[in-house]
Scaffold this active site. Structure first.
Site, short mmCIF file in Angstrom:
data_model
loop_
_atom_site.label_atom_id
_atom_site.label_comp_id
_atom_site.label_asym_id
_atom_site.label_seq_id
_atom_site.Cartn_x
_atom_site.Cartn_y
_atom_site.Cartn_z
N ASP A 84 38.59 40.52 47.02
CA ASP A 84 38.75 39.07 47.20
C ASP A 84 37.75 38.32 46.32
OD1 ASP A 84 39.79 36.80 48.89
OD2 ASP A 84 37.67 36.63 49.34
N GLU A 100 41.32 39.91 42.69
CA GLU A 100 41.81 38.55 42.88
C GLU A 100 40.92 37.64 42.03
OE1 GLU A 100 42.42 34.74 45.73
OE2 GLU A 100 40.62 35.95 45.80
C1 BGC Z 1 41.59 34.29 49.92
C2 BGC Z 1 41.62 33.10 50.82
C3 BGC Z 1 40.21 32.89 51.38
C4 BGC Z 1 39.18 32.83 50.25
C5 BGC Z 1 37.78 32.89 50.76
C6 BGC Z 1 40.64 33.84 48.82
O1 BGC Z 1 40.71 34.41 47.68
O2 BGC Z 1 42.85 34.62 49.40
O3 BGC Z 1 42.57 33.23 51.83
O4 BGC Z 1 40.18 31.70 52.10
O5 BGC Z 1 39.34 33.90 49.37
O6 BGC Z 1 37.50 34.17 51.24
#
Ligand code: BGC
Length: 554
Positions: free
Chosen positions: A212, A254
């Site tokens: 993430d 991501e």
């Molecule tokens: C996730 C979100 C989240 C954020 C903070 C993002 O990349 O996809 O859903 O709110 O990270 O963790």
């Protein structure tokens, strides 16, 4: 404690398996409630694995299911090595993983690297005093003046990336919500702690991680604090640790960035195995509205080559808002106008809607978008519920409107839970168009003509050839700009995809002279089309129609 038993996995150990994967993004909380408390759980998910298998996807991506105060739906982790009690226990997780693996489904979980919840014991300790041993696990400063060039991501809720901690009298740094303090990756103990959390799940048998928010790991003053070389060093270090101990596991980045920036997350095949292609997605929506292939062709042309073992992750929707960060200001205005006229539909820099409502529930458009998703390069990711065309609820706060319970049947609580409807973690969609009484798995299973049946079919065809997952991409350049046509090629295998992006019938002439003598076989019906010659190849397409042809030398 002895380490848990490793699962016997019934799939081959091709280390590049993720290149051929079709992903399904699931939220445990939203899928199936097994104990009647109104919240989905692992046992419920196990009950529904047959459905997931039937759909034909090959890999599950689970949203965070760890202990958490759930102020960001689990992306605010307070313990990396356990299961949120609402979702079950570690044992339930292991049963789920074994059951998924037994069906040949791989499982990808989330590791939120960048930040923890402010309730994580590490942060609780760190904020106790300036001399605490955990203090340097987070990023502190006496003033909010440092790192001013870093943008704010959650523009609707946050005014600054610094928040004052009254107890220890200092500011802490956070790129997302103020209750999500950023970890300090300059501290080697943080890296070790995160690796040990990853190792915990790898030992249990998970097949990989979605990493993430990776661009923000390290901060340096005078920079945007995104994509810094030091951040890439951290990722390379994690990858080395992964490769030292495991094979056939993978990392998905991501990084909501332009393709040229995302390229670095693959490194020289020594960083992440996959990364989401964020800029492609809004351009698919744009191309359809403009009835012009240009946005798609241009972004793919700007997409750099990636190392052979790497792969893009492509998607239409996910659990977040449809992010419009990777478009120009003009393009953003256009997309807001076309897809989110009502300001309630907008959130941060994006649109909080599901696929079907975005496409006005037009079956032809839903099919075309999925057809492009499954035939353009990359491993496709399908968001739970979109395979049956689920609707959203823009009146629920934050991104909850696209995270409502899965609609299994027209019965009590859509077959999701036996709880009283008031107790559900979020209300079901119940309007006349998308409501569960009319739109659900059970009814779609009964109809060969349903979106679900169609999705099963198209996924099956996609999986019938590795040309879709591993083949090269070459665009054709027909005079009619409403048509998007491309050739995917892998060795002797050749597929031609032709998409009509418009609302009306179109004639198109394709230069297929390179394939003179070949016969196009339409892949849904298996029927031969006229033989290709050195002359322009004419095709007609109905509104939003698309064709996939296997080119055969017969
Ligand atoms: C996730 C979100 C989240 C954020 C903070 C993002 O990349 O996809 O859903 O709110 O990270 O963790």
């Amino acid at each position: 404690m002895s380490s848990p038993p490793q699962n016997k996995v019934p799939f081959d150990d091709d280390p590049l398996w993720y290149k051929d994967a079709v992903f399904y993004e699931v939220h445990v909380r939203a899928f199936k409630d097994s104990n009647g408390d109104g919240i989905g759980d692992f046992r419920g998910l196990v009950e529904k694995l047959d459905y997931i298998e039937e759909l034909g996807v090959t890999t599950l991506w689970l949203l965070p299911f760890y202990p958490s105060p759930l102020r960001d739906d689990g992306y605010d982790i307070s313990d990396y090595t356990d299961v949120h009690p609402s979702y079950g226990s570690l044992e339930d997780f292991t049963v789920f993983l074994n059951e998924a693996h037994r069906r040949g489904l791989r499982v990808l979980t989330e590791i939120v690297l960048n930040h923890t919840s402010d309730l994580h014991p590490w942060f609780r300790e760190a904020r106790q005093s300036r001399d605490d041993a955990k203090r340097s696990w987070y990023v502190w400063n006496d003033t909010p003046d440092l790192y001013q060039a870093a943008r704010i991501i959650f523009t609707d809720t946050e005014r600054s990336n610094w928040t004052w901690d009254p107890g220890s009298k200092a500011y802490y740094w956070h790129r997302f919500f103020s209750h999500q303090p950023d970890l300090n990756y300059d501290n080697p103990s943080v890296r070790e702690a995160i690796w040990s959390a990853m190792n915990f799940w790898l030992e249990r048998g998970v097949d990989g991680f979605r990493l993430d928010a990776v661009p923000y790991l390290v901060e340096r003053d005078g920079t945007s604090c995104e994509n810094l070389p030091e951040t890439h060093e951290v990722l390379k270090w994690l990858r080395r640790r992964l490769d030292e101990s495991y094979s056939a596991k993978f990392l998905l980045a991501e990084a909501n960035q332009w393709p040229s920036e995302v390229r670095a997350y693959f490194g020289s095949a020594d960083e992440c195995h996959m990364a989401f292609h964020f800029p492609l997605m809004p351009r698919m929506f744009m191309a359809m509205r403009l009835e012009d292939r240009k946005p798609i062709v241009e972004i793919m042309k700007q997409t750099p080559e990636i190392p052979e073992p790497c792969q893009w992750g492509v998607f239409l929707r996910n659990h977040d808002e449809l992010t419009l960060e990777m478009v120009t200001d003009e393009e953003r205005d256009y997309l807001y106008d076309e897809y989110a006229r009502d300001s309630t539909m907008r959130l941060n820099v994006g649109i909080r809607r599901r696929l079907a409502p975005l496409l006005e529930n037009d079956r032809r458009r839903i099919e075309l978008m999925n057809g492009m998703l499954l035939s353009l390069p990359g491993s496709p990711i399908i968001y739970y519920g979109d395979e049956i065309g689920m609707g959203d609820n823009i009146y629920l706060g934050d991104r909850n409107g696209v995270r409502t319970p899965m609609q299994w049947s027209g019965g009590w609580n859509a077959g999701f839970s036996t709880a009283d409807p008031e107790r559900l973690y979020l209300p079901l969609i119940s309007n006349p168009i998308y409501g569960y009484q009319a739109l659900n798995v059970e009814s779609q299973r009964r109809s060969l003509n349903s979106l679900f049946s169609w999705m099963k079919r198209v996924i099956k065809i996609r999986k019938s050839s590795r040309v879709f997952s591993r083949g090269s991409l070459n665009f054709l350049n027909p005079a009619n700009h409403r048509a998007l046509a491309y050739i995917r090629e892998l060795g002797a295998e050749k597929v031609l995809a032709v998409n009509n992006l418009s609302d009306s019938a179109q004639a198109v002439e394709l230069d297929l002279s390179r394939f003179a003598g070949f016969i196009p076989i339409e892949m849904f019906g298996g029927n031969p089309f006229p033989r290709i010659s050195s002359r322009p190849y004419p095709l007609t397409l109905g509104p939003y129609q698309f064709f996939w042809f296997r080119l055969r030398r017969l």
